[in-house]
Write an enzyme that holds these catalytic residues in place. Sequence first.
Site, PDB file in Angstrom:
ATOM      1  N   MET A   1       0.843  -1.169   0.000  1.00 35.44           N
ATOM      2  CA  MET A   1       0.000   0.000   0.000  1.00 35.44           C
ATOM      3  C   MET A   1       0.893   1.239   0.000  1.00 35.44           C
ATOM      4  SD  MET A   1      -2.879   1.255   2.751  1.00 35.44           S
ATOM      5  CE  MET A   1      -2.302   0.262   4.063  1.00 35.44           C
ATOM      6  N   PRO A   2       1.160   1.823  -1.170  1.00 33.18           N
ATOM      7  CA  PRO A   2       1.998   3.019  -1.224  1.00 33.18           C
ATOM      8  C   PRO A   2       1.301   4.228  -0.606  1.00 33.18           C
ATOM      9  CG  PRO A   2       1.780   2.018  -3.385  1.00 33.18           C
ATOM     10  CD  PRO A   2       0.811   1.334  -2.490  1.00 33.18           C
ATOM     11  N   TYR A   3       2.102   5.072   0.000  1.00 35.82           N
ATOM     12  CA  TYR A   3       1.641   6.339   0.561  1.00 35.82           C
ATOM     13  C   TYR A   3       2.583   7.413   0.062  1.00 35.82           C
ATOM     14  CZ  TYR A   3       1.170  10.117   3.930  1.00 35.82           C
ATOM     15  OH  TYR A   3       1.018  11.335   4.508  1.00 35.82           O
TER      16      TYR A   3
END
Length: 68
Positions: A1-3
Amino acid sequence: MPYVNIQVTREGVTPAQKAELIAGVTQLLVRVLDKQPATTHVVIQEIELDNWGVGGLPVPEFRKQAAS
């Protein structure tokens, strides 16, 4: 899950520009890292000029000195 956190000075970034940044960063992560758009988070923070420093000075002062 990239942020991804994008910080810009508060100088009139439009909702359309923000939407373009969000879409562009998301597509970059899809293309380069094969990430899923549904789990990619992009946050845009607008920072007041007095809270942003460059060259040891708040941005307004830095700009004054650069202009002279």
